[in-house]
Design a protein around this motif. Structure first.
Motif, PDB file in Angstrom:
ATOM      1  N   ALA A  74       0.834  -1.206   0.000  1.00  0.00           N
ATOM      2  CA  ALA A  74       0.000   0.000   0.000  1.00  0.00           C
ATOM      3  C   ALA A  74       0.869   1.258   0.000  1.00  0.00           C
ATOM      4  O   ALA A  74       0.607   2.200  -0.735  1.00  0.00           O
ATOM      5  CB  ALA A  74      -0.924  -0.001   1.208  1.00  0.00           C
ATOM      6  N   PHE A  89      -4.483  -3.725   7.342  1.00  0.00           N
ATOM      7  CA  PHE A  89      -3.302  -2.944   6.985  1.00  0.00           C
ATOM      8  C   PHE A  89      -2.201  -3.365   7.945  1.00  0.00           C
ATOM      9  O   PHE A  89      -2.318  -3.161   9.157  1.00  0.00           O
ATOM     10  CB  PHE A  89      -3.570  -1.440   7.112  1.00  0.00           C
ATOM     11  CG  PHE A  89      -4.417  -0.894   6.006  1.00  0.00           C
ATOM     12  CD1 PHE A  89      -3.839  -0.377   4.861  1.00  0.00           C
ATOM     13  CD2 PHE A  89      -5.801  -0.909   6.110  1.00  0.00           C
ATOM     14  CE1 PHE A  89      -4.618   0.121   3.831  1.00  0.00           C
ATOM     15  CE2 PHE A  89      -6.589  -0.405   5.093  1.00  0.00           C
ATOM     16  CZ  PHE A  89      -6.010   0.107   3.947  1.00  0.00           C
ATOM     17  N   ARG A 100      -1.424  -4.174   2.478  1.00  0.00           N
ATOM     18  CA  ARG A 100      -2.888  -4.140   2.564  1.00  0.00           C
ATOM     19  C   ARG A 100      -3.445  -5.455   2.040  1.00  0.00           C
ATOM     20  O   ARG A 100      -2.983  -5.963   1.025  1.00  0.00           O
ATOM     21  CB  ARG A 100      -3.419  -2.979   1.733  1.00  0.00           C
ATOM     22  CG  ARG A 100      -4.930  -2.895   1.705  1.00  0.00           C
ATOM     23  CD  ARG A 100      -5.410  -1.774   0.802  1.00  0.00           C
ATOM     24  NE  ARG A 100      -5.282  -2.149  -0.593  1.00  0.00           N
ATOM     25  CZ  ARG A 100      -4.812  -1.370  -1.564  1.00  0.00           C
ATOM     26  NH1 ARG A 100      -4.406  -0.139  -1.297  1.00  0.00           N
ATOM     27  NH2 ARG A 100      -4.736  -1.788  -2.799  1.00  0.00           N
ATOM     28  N   GLY A 154       0.468   5.921   6.957  1.00  0.00           N
ATOM     29  CA  GLY A 154      -0.744   5.914   6.151  1.00  0.00           C
ATOM     30  C   GLY A 154      -0.957   7.380   5.817  1.00  0.00           C
ATOM     31  O   GLY A 154      -1.342   8.174   6.680  1.00  0.00           O
TER      32      GLY A 154
END
Length: 108
Positions: A10, A30, A16, A39
């Motif tokens: 991700a 995640f 992910r 993130g």
């Protein structure tokens, strides 16, 4: 019916994996592999619920910052800008309504 979804990269240090989905709902893991992984700040029209399975994280949601640890859970409203910083490697379990169709296509 059980479906298997691949784990994808991700962001740097973050993997992910969709765990389950329907048009109305999606559950996603995640996995933050390194301290300092992010993130990145973003927003989307989906309502999101986040559950901290393991690790420690600093979150920013709609301008408010707070830390979370295993067992904590919270809701991110639709279109609220949010992101997190991994303080201790671990896993977040996110639920989205409706489903994040963008998570069902391979990363470019």
């Amino acid at each position: 019916m059980i479906k298997k979804f691949p784990e994808v990269q991700a962001d740097a240090g973050v993997k992910r994996q969709v765990l389950s989905d329907s048009p109305e709902l999606m559950v996603v893991a995640f996995r933050f592999q390194t301290e300092g992984a992010e993130g990145k700040l973003h927003s989307h029209p989906h309502v999101q619920s986040t559950y901290v399975e393991s690790g420690r994280f600093s979150f920013t949601v709609a301008g408010d910052s707070f830390e979370v640890a295993p067992g904590d859970s919270f809701v991110i409203p639709s279109n609220a800008a949010h992101g997190c910083l991994c303080l201790e490697p671990g896993t977040l379990i996110d639920t989205f309504t409706p489903r994040r169709d963008d998570f069902l296509t391979p990363n470019p």
